[in-house]
Motif scaffolding. Structure first.
Motif, PDB file in Angstrom:
ATOM      1  N   VAL A 248      52.705  21.297  42.399  1.00 33.23           N
ATOM      2  CA  VAL A 248      52.323  22.763  42.096  1.00 33.23           C
ATOM      3  C   VAL A 248      50.712  22.536  41.838  1.00 33.23           C
ATOM      4  N   VAL A 249      50.164  21.524  41.539  1.00 34.31           N
ATOM      5  CA  VAL A 249      48.587  21.141  41.551  1.00 34.31           C
ATOM      6  C   VAL A 249      48.116  21.579  42.813  1.00 34.31           C
ATOM      7  N   GLU A 250      48.749  20.958  43.659  1.00 33.09           N
ATOM      8  CA  GLU A 250      48.263  21.254  45.035  1.00 33.09           C
ATOM      9  C   GLU A 250      48.355  22.627  45.487  1.00 33.09           C
ATOM     10  N   ASP A 251      49.385  23.120  45.145  1.00 32.96           N
ATOM     11  CA  ASP A 251      49.690  24.893  45.512  1.00 32.96           C
ATOM     12  C   ASP A 251      48.442  25.491  44.848  1.00 32.96           C
ATOM     13  N   GLN A 283      55.387  26.015  38.444  1.00 38.89           N
ATOM     14  CA  GLN A 283      54.313  26.771  39.101  1.00 38.89           C
ATOM     15  C   GLN A 283      53.908  28.142  38.154  1.00 38.89           C
ATOM     16  N   ASN A 284      54.901  28.758  37.557  1.00 40.16           N
ATOM     17  CA  ASN A 284      54.768  29.736  36.489  1.00 40.16           C
ATOM     18  C   ASN A 284      53.982  29.313  35.462  1.00 40.16           C
ATOM     19  N   LEU A 285      54.400  28.158  34.832  1.00 38.80           N
ATOM     20  CA  LEU A 285      53.807  27.863  33.543  1.00 38.80           C
ATOM     21  C   LEU A 285      52.331  27.323  33.734  1.00 38.80           C
ATOM     22  N   VAL A 286      52.321  26.644  34.811  1.00 39.27           N
ATOM     23  CA  VAL A 286      50.808  26.173  35.048  1.00 39.27           C
ATOM     24  C   VAL A 286      49.882  27.363  35.311  1.00 39.27           C
ATOM     25  N   SER A 287      50.510  28.302  36.263  1.00 37.66           N
ATOM     26  CA  SER A 287      49.387  29.281  36.729  1.00 37.66           C
ATOM     27  C   SER A 287      49.159  30.082  35.490  1.00 37.66           C
ATOM     28  N   ASN A 288      50.105  30.593  34.449  1.00 39.04           N
ATOM     29  CA  ASN A 288      49.935  31.301  33.314  1.00 39.04           C
ATOM     30  C   ASN A 288      48.846  30.575  32.287  1.00 39.04           C
TER      31      ASN A 288
END
Ligand code: ADP
Length: 386
Positions: A248-251, A283-288
Motif C-alpha cells: 500500500v505504501v508503494e501504491d 489503502q483506504n485508511l492510509v490514504s485518508n
C-alpha cells in the motif's frame, strides 16, 4: 458384583418403611402416577397430580380409565395400547412413550408416560404401575426454537436474494455509467487538443467538466467495489499485514512524497483474512490519514499491530496527526456517501470508511474510531485470528 453402598441399603429401607419418603420422591420427580388393576380394568387409581397437570379437579374423578382415554390424543392412545400389549407379553419391551393430552383449557399437554407390569407367580400381569412426566415446557421451547430457525432461514434467504439483486443492479448501473463517462472524457480531451481555438472561459469550463467526469468515475468504481463486498463469502488465508502495508505504501508513494508524510509501522500481525480485502482496507485508511492532514503540517502516521484475548483477536491501530473528526460525527463517517468535506476541499466519495466497515464485518471483526476535532484520529481494526 459390587457391594451396595450402606446408604443405598438404608434408603431402600427408609422408602419402604416410611410412606412420607415415597410421597416426597413421587411429588419431587413425577407429574402424576397411575396404578391399574388389570384383573378389574375398570379400576385405575390416578394420583391428584395426574389430573392437576391436565387442568382437572382430582376430586371430580372416579378412577375409571375411560376418563383419561377420553382426553388422550387417539393416535397416541393406539401407540400406548400397542406398547402396553407388548410389555405384558414380554417384560423386556419397555412401556415408555411420549403422548399428548388435551388440557381442560384446550391446549396440548405433552407427557412422557412410563409403566411397569406387576406380575403374579406365573408371570401374568395383574397390575400396572405408571408414571407421568410433563414435557410441555420442553416441547413448547423446542417448537419455538424450530419456528425461530424457520424465520431466520426465511430472513436469511430474503437478505441473500436482495443482496444478489442489489449486486446485479449496481453492477449494471456502474457498467452502464462507465462507458458514457469515458466518452465524455474522451470528447473533452479531444476539444482540449486545440486550446488556441477556445476562450479562457471555455477552457475553464472544459477543465471543470473533466474534473466532474473524473469524480464520477471514482464514484462508480468505489460503488462497484462496495457492492462486490456485500454478502460475499470471504475466502480467507494467512495474510501478513506488514507485507500488505508495504504494498500500500508503494501504491501511495507519490502522495507520500508530495505531502512529505512520515510512516512508522510496527509489528503488523498475521491474520486469517482475504488479502485483497486487507489491501483495500489499508489503502483506504492510509490514504485518508494523508488526505485529511492539517494545513501546513506533514502527516505523521503510526501503524501498530496487536493481539489480545489470549491470541483470539488480532489487529492494528492507525493513528494520524490530521484534522481529526468531531465526536458527534463518529457514527456518520462510516455511513454510505457520508463526507464531512466538500469535494473541492478534499476529493473523495464518502465510500472509503463504509467499505472499511464492510470488510471488517465480512471478517467477523470490527472497526473503532477515537478522534476529536483538530486532535488527529485513531482507527482500531480487529479480527478473529482464525
Ligand atoms: P472520503 O474520504 O471518500 O470522503 P471516507 O468514507 O473514507 O470517504 O471518509 C468519510 C469522511 O470521514 C471523510 O469525508 C472525512 O471527513 C472523514 N475522515 C475519514 N478519515 C479521516 C481521517 N483520518 N481524519 C479526519 N477525517 C477523516
Amino acid at each position: 458384583m459390587t457391594e451396595k453402598h450402606y446408604l443405598e441399603n438404608e434408603l431402600e429401607h427408609l422408602v419402604s418403611s416410611d410412606i412420607s419418603m415415597w410421597h416426597f420422591l413421587q411429588k419431587g420427580s413425577l407429574d402424576g402416577i397411575w396404578y391399574w388393576d388389570l384383573e378389574n380394568p375398570e379400576n385405575e387409581y390416578m394420583s391428584p397430580q395426574f389430573w392437576e397437570v391436565l387442568g382437572h379437579d382430582p376430586a371430580t374423578k372416579k378412577h375409571d380409565p375411560v376418563e383419561w382415554q377420553d382426553i388422550i390424543f387417539q393416535d397416541d392412545l393406539a401407540i400406548a395400547l400397542d406398547n402396553f400389549n407388548k410389555h405384558c407379553e414380554d417384560p423386556t419391551c419397555p412401556y415408555d412413550q411420549v403422548v399428548r393430552y388435551r388440557h381442560k383449557d384446550g391446549s396440548t399437554v405433552w407427557v412422557r408416560c412410563r409403566g411397569i407390569a406387576v406380575r403374579d407367580s406365573n408371570g401374568k400381569p395383574i397390575r400396572m404401575l405408571g408414571a407421568h412426566n410433563d414435557l410441555t415446557a420442553v416441547k413448547e421451547a423446542e417448537e419455538a426454537a424450530l419456528m425461530r430457525a424457520d424465520l431466520l432461514k426465511i430472513a436469511y434467504e430474503e437478505a441473500n436474494a436482495s443482496n444478489e439483486e442489489l449486486k446485479a443492479f449496481s453492477f449494471g448501473v456502474s457498467h452502464d455509467l462507465k462507458s458514457p463517462i469515458n466518452t465524455i472524457s474522451m470528447i473533452l480531451n479531444e476539444v482540449l487538443q486545440e486550446p488556441d481555438k477556445l476562450t479562457d472561459k471555455q477552457r475553464m469550463l472544459i477543465k471543470s467538466g473533466q474534473d466532474t467526469a473524473k469524480r464520477m468515475r471514482m464514484l462508480v468504481d468505489e460503488l462497484s467495489d462496495y457492492t462486490h463486498l456485500i454478502g460475499q463469502s470471504v475466502v480467507k488465508e494467512r495474510v501478513d499485514l506488514s507485507q500488505i502495508t508495504q504494498q500500500v505504501v508503494e501504491d501511495l508513494k507519490s502522495d507520500i512524497c508530495d505531502t512529505n508524510a512520515q510512516l512508522h509501522i510496527e509489528d503488523m500481525p498475521n491474520v486469517h483474512a482475504s488479502p485483497v480485502q486487507m489491501r483495500i482496507l489499508l489503502q483506504n485508511l492510509v490514504s485518508n490519514a494523508i488526505k485529511y492532514r492539517k494545513k501546513d503540517t506533514s502527516p505523521v502516521i503510526e501503524m501498530k499491530g496487536f493481539d489480545n484475548e489470549m491470541g483470539k483477536m488480532a489487529g492494528f491501530t492507525i493513528k494520524d496527526n490530521g484534522i481529526g473528526i468531531d465526536k458527534s460525527q463518529h457514527e456518520t463517517v462510516f455511513g454510505l456517501f457520508k463526507r464531512l468535506h466538500r469535494y473541492d476541499e478534499v476529493p473523495g466519495t464518502g465510500l472509503g470508511l463504509t467499505i472499511c466497515k464492510r470488510i471488517l464485518i465480512n471478517h467477523g471483526g470490527q472497526i473503532e474510531l477515537r478522534s476529536a476535532s483538530n486532535k488527529g484520529s485513531l482507527f482500531t481494526c480487529q479480527f478473529p485470528v482464525s
